[in-house]
Design a protein around this motif. Structure first.
Motif, PDB file in Angstrom:
ATOM      1  N   LEU A   9       8.148 -13.662  11.717  1.00 66.75           N
ATOM      2  CA  LEU A   9       8.465 -12.598  10.767  1.00 66.75           C
ATOM      3  C   LEU A   9       8.066 -12.986   9.340  1.00 66.75           C
ATOM      4  N   TYR A  10       8.329 -14.252   9.003  1.00 70.43           N
ATOM      5  CA  TYR A  10       7.984 -14.737   7.661  1.00 70.43           C
ATOM      6  C   TYR A  10       6.479 -14.613   7.418  1.00 70.43           C
ATOM      7  N   ALA A  11       5.695 -14.974   8.424  1.00 75.56           N
ATOM      8  CA  ALA A  11       4.245 -14.853   8.289  1.00 75.56           C
ATOM      9  C   ALA A  11       3.850 -13.378   8.164  1.00 75.56           C
ATOM     10  N   SER A  12       4.570 -12.512   8.877  1.00 75.18           N
ATOM     11  CA  SER A  12       4.277 -11.071   8.783  1.00 75.18           C
ATOM     12  C   SER A  12       4.563 -10.551   7.390  1.00 75.18           C
ATOM     13  N   VAL A  13       5.619 -11.079   6.774  1.00 74.89           N
ATOM     14  CA  VAL A  13       5.983 -10.623   5.433  1.00 74.89           C
ATOM     15  C   VAL A  13       4.875 -10.961   4.437  1.00 74.89           C
ATOM     16  N   THR A  14       4.254 -12.133   4.619  1.00 78.63           N
ATOM     17  CA  THR A  14       3.132 -12.498   3.749  1.00 78.63           C
ATOM     18  C   THR A  14       2.040 -11.434   3.834  1.00 78.63           C
ATOM     19  N   ARG A  15       1.743 -11.013   5.043  1.00 75.22           N
ATOM     20  CA  ARG A  15       0.712  -9.963   5.220  1.00 75.22           C
ATOM     21  C   ARG A  15       1.203  -8.623   4.658  1.00 75.22           C
ATOM     22  N   PHE A  16       2.493  -8.373   4.839  1.00 74.39           N
ATOM     23  CA  PHE A  16       3.129  -7.144   4.349  1.00 74.39           C
ATOM     24  C   PHE A  16       2.908  -7.010   2.837  1.00 74.39           C
ATOM     25  N   GLU A  57       0.506  -8.632   1.166  1.00 72.53           N
ATOM     26  CA  GLU A  57      -0.939  -8.589   0.908  1.00 72.53           C
ATOM     27  C   GLU A  57      -1.500  -7.174   1.078  1.00 72.53           C
ATOM     28  N   GLU A  58      -0.930  -6.463   2.019  1.00 70.87           N
ATOM     29  CA  GLU A  58      -1.391  -5.096   2.266  1.00 70.87           C
ATOM     30  C   GLU A  58      -1.127  -4.183   1.071  1.00 70.87           C
ATOM     31  N   ASP A  59      -0.013  -4.457   0.379  1.00 67.50           N
ATOM     32  CA  ASP A  59       0.375  -3.569  -0.720  1.00 67.50           C
ATOM     33  C   ASP A  59       1.177  -4.393  -1.735  1.00 67.50           C
ATOM     34  N   ALA A  60       0.504  -4.763  -2.809  1.00 66.80           N
ATOM     35  CA  ALA A  60       1.103  -5.675  -3.778  1.00 66.80           C
ATOM     36  C   ALA A  60       2.364  -5.096  -4.417  1.00 66.80           C
ATOM     37  N   SER A  61       2.497  -3.776  -4.395  1.00 67.21           N
ATOM     38  CA  SER A  61       3.692  -3.181  -5.013  1.00 67.21           C
ATOM     39  C   SER A  61       4.954  -3.569  -4.249  1.00 67.21           C
ATOM     40  N   ARG A  62       4.763  -4.025  -3.011  1.00 64.85           N
ATOM     41  CA  ARG A  62       5.926  -4.424  -2.218  1.00 64.85           C
ATOM     42  C   ARG A  62       6.577  -5.700  -2.766  1.00 64.85           C
ATOM     43  N   LEU A  63       5.857  -6.402  -3.659  1.00 67.94           N
ATOM     44  CA  LEU A  63       6.454  -7.601  -4.267  1.00 67.94           C
ATOM     45  C   LEU A  63       7.699  -7.231  -5.070  1.00 67.94           C
ATOM     46  N   GLU A  64       7.779  -5.951  -5.451  1.00 68.45           N
ATOM     47  CA  GLU A  64       8.989  -5.434  -6.096  1.00 68.45           C
ATOM     48  C   GLU A  64      10.203  -5.664  -5.215  1.00 68.45           C
ATOM     49  N   LEU A  65       9.997  -5.473  -3.905  1.00 71.92           N
ATOM     50  CA  LEU A  65      11.089  -5.644  -2.942  1.00 71.92           C
ATOM     51  C   LEU A  65      11.606  -7.070  -2.970  1.00 71.92           C
TER      52      LEU A  65
END
Length: 664
Positions: free
Chosen positions: A202-209, A211-219
């Motif tokens: 899951l942690y590795a998936s979050v990295t891709r998550f 990368e797909e949309d930098a605005s998600r770094l807000e989360l």
RNA sequence: GGGCGCGUAGCUCAGUGGAUAGAGCAUCUGCCUUCUAAGCAGAGGGUCGCAGGUUCGAGUCCUGCCGCGCCUACCA
């Protein structure tokens, strides 16, 4: 015994040099290149020749004369350019060695100084990998070394349960997988699921998550703040998953015979306001200041040695560094960096913070030992005293040297010079993956990575060898071998033996390299049970014990009382006694290896010693057939020697955290 | 750019300023009727990155250079 003898000789030479030449000398004792040249060698005469303006061999003669009367010294010779080679009184040495082993290990007194060793420190958001194992095994071995020398040691495993990595995992559960708090709780509480493995992916998936949309770094930022605040769902989920993963880590480490005394957690550092206290101290002493210009404007930063503050002092010699190089301790948004929290933690370790955690029991080990965890609320009495160490070792990889320096610098800035000097960064290099290992695991490498000698492990990318997978594989390999050798043993016994061999192989593999060597992990080498490996050493002990087993099975017995000083004299005397004497002398040098390992924070020295002694024994084993020995006196002596080597080798393996299987 | 570390046998690595630089793996040759061969014995394999310097003595200490890695984040 070896150290004591050496110390006696050094002392005698020092006194002689002072008396005879009026010189303070540092006496170096080493081993001659060949055993026939003696047991110890002193190159001192060559060094003195210049100072005294006399031929080295003449000085050597005088040193030799001074050494001849020293107790335990049988013979002294001059060799080469002026070496003083000395031969020990073998029987006396053997007798004293045997006697010294019956004395109990010095036990730490309650009033004694405490040493704190912090190790493992895995972010509780994924399964442990091979790199984490190196940390834990180095730290645990070092703890065993210190305890064997009678030191009082407290083992801490710091849990960063409120950091970015845990926040990322929480983002994964709540936003990527859109799970509810209850669903996460169910997963975390399911003992049949490998929760740490699930989180690894899951942690590795979050990295891709991200990368797909930098605005998600807000989360991530929002989640991190919620976790720090400690009220909302994110905080509860963080607490839940991090605790569940810590339990996974403890289970993994226990497989490797690694355990702890205390889990200090970052959540308590926050909630008990450790940082606020540290901040107050740092600000009062001017160790940090509020930057008013440049890229760090609005941050509280720590002065770097040689760096300018914005006031412009320390600008001497034109060596001043850019004030922008100063380390940010408090971000412009008011949150504190990891280093800041680490300074507070380090102050607490020395009892200098003026605050303490509350504690509650977290786990009980199979041997009954209780592992405690920090807590925000007081819970009952009969809590041990934690912290307040006199010396602190932080087992952290070399990449964090810069940050460890900043922590020590923080202590110095507060006037705690002594404590800064006793804050020891036990530094070690990373474990990377060899290109062949990557190929085996089906990891695609970029063209530039393929040219490198190794590839760095990355939890963020899910790139690495999981600890439990490796241990499982080692056990399976060992079991195959054990089954073929012991077809009649019960499965339970074979499994136990295979596990001990597997752990022996793994711990030895991680300890045989010196700390500043990067380990390019390779399955073939890690899975090897031959040559310089843990099982090689275990095998030597098993062979030694089999001699006694066979002896007793054949109705024979061994009487240590039969080995009198006269018997020792008879079988240790040169030249016939040389091989046995060499083995005995070698066996007696474990303490010296342990002391060296502690002084240099280099447990590999002990691993090396274990291997060499095992080698010496295997050689002896082939040379002397004990059970067929007709001379009863000789047989008793040989058994005595085997016992001695068994005892020393077993003790050394114990220092390395390696058990001796009942059979191999 | 600065800081730290590394460069030793085909490969992976030891090597507290001292004598003829060592292990393991790999290769080759022997050794199981024996206290288990997860072992033992032996062979081949080296410009200790390069160049200077200090020293009675340098793989080890100093300087310079070459190559490689890590760190140098308002990540940890």
């Amino acid at each position: 015994m070896y150290l004591a003898t050496q110390a006696r000789i050094k002392q005698a030479v020092r006194e002689f040099a002072l008396r005879q030449y009026e010189l303070e000398v540092n006496v170096i004792v080493n081993q001659p290149p060949r055993p026939a040249m003696g047991d110890m060698a002193l190159p001192l005469a060559m060094e003195l020749a210049r100072k005294l303006r006399r031929p080295p061999r003449q000085i050597a003669e005088e040193i030799a004369a001074a050494l001849r009367p020293v107790s335990g010294v049988a013979k002294v010779e001059i060799a080469g350019a002026g070496y003083v080679n000395l031969y020990l009184d073998r029987a006396a040495y053997a007798t004293q060695l045997a006697a010294s082993l019956t004395k109990p290990v010095p036990s730490p007194t309650a009033a004694g100084e405490k040493t704190i060793v912090e190790h493992t420190n895995i972010n509780p958001n994924k399964a442990a990998h091979i790199g984490h194992l190196r940390n834990a095994v180095l730290g645990d071995t070092f703890v065993r070394l210190l305890r064997s020398r009678g030191e009082l040691v407290e083992v801490q495993n710091y849990i960063d349960n409120t950091g970015v990595q845990v926040a990322d995992l929480v983002v994964g559960f709540l936003y990527l997988e859109r799970k509810t708090e209850q669903e996460v709780a169910r997963m975390a509480g399911d003992p049949s699921a490998r929760f740490d493995y699930y989180c690894w992916d899951l942690y590795a998936s979050v990295t891709r998550f991200y990368e797909e949309d930098a605005s998600r770094l807000e989360l991530r930022a929002r989640t991190l703040q919620e976790i720090e605040a400690g009220e909302q769902e994110a905080a509860r989920v963080a607490e839940m998953v991090s605790t569940a993963i810590v339990r996974c880590h403890l289970a993994t480490m226990l497989r490797l015979n690694v355990s702890y005394d205390l889990l200090p957690r970052e959540s308590e550092i926050l909630h008990l306001r450790f940082w606020e206290k540290a901040f107050e101290l740092l600000r009062e002493k001017g160790a940090i200041y509020l930057e008013t210009e440049g890229k760090n404007k609005g941050c509280w930063v720590m002065r770097q040695p040689g760096a300018e503050t914005s006031d412009g002092d320390e600008a001497d010699a034109g060596q001043a560094r850019d004030p922008e190089d100063n380390k940010v301790i408090v971000r412009s948004n008011g949150t504190v960096t990891y280093v800041g929290k680490d300074i507070a933690y380090q102050l607490w370790k020395f009892g200098l913070l003026g605050k303490d955690f509350h504690y509650r029991p977290f786990h009980t080990y199979p041997n009954g030992h209780t592992l405690w965890v920090s807590s925000a609320q007081a819970a009952g009495d009969s809590v041990p005293v934690f912290g307040q160490g006199q010396r602190v070792y932080n087992v952290i990889d070399v990449r964090q040297s810069y940050l460890q320096n900043i922590v020590a610098q923080g202590l110095r800035a507060l006037g705690f010079e002594e404590e800064a000097n006793r804050s020891i960064h036990f530094s070690y290099e990373m474990v990377a993956l060899s290109p062949r290992c990557c190929a085996e695991m089906g990891i695609e490498l970029s063209p530039e990575d393929r040219k490198r000698p190794y590839v760095e492990v990355s939890g963020r990318k899910g790139l690495g060898v999981k600890a439990d997978d490796l241990i499982d594989r080692l056990i399976a390999e060992a079991l195959r071998e054990v089954v073929s050798r012991h077809p009649d043993e019960p499965d339970e016994v074979r499994r136990r033996i295979a596990t001990q061999i597997a752990i022996g192989a793994l711990r030895y593999f991680l300890l045989k390299y010196t700390c500043n060597a990067v380990i390019a992990f390779d399955f073939r080498e890690a899975l090897s049970f031959e040559g310089e490996t843990g099982p090689y050493v275990q095998y030597a002990v098993v062979r030694a014990r089999n001699i006694f087993r066979k002896l007793e099975a054949g109705g024979g017995s061994y009487d240590p009382a039969a080995v009198t000083p006269a018997v020792l004299e008879r079988f240790l005397s040169p030249p016939e006694g040389d091989p046995c004497w060499q083995l005995l002398l070698q066996a007696s040098q474990g303490e010296a290896a342990a002391e060296m390992a502690i002084a240099t924070t280099e447990p590999a020295a002990v691993a090396k010693f274990a291997f060499q002694l095992a080698q010496g024994f295997n050689n002896f084993y082939h040379r002397f057939h004990i059970l067929t020995e007709k001379d009863e006196e000789r047989k008793a002596f040989l058994l005595w020697l085997v016992r001695m080597v068994d005892s020393r080798l077993t003790a050394t393996l114990d220092l390395l955290g390696i058990e001796v299987p009942e059979a191999m």
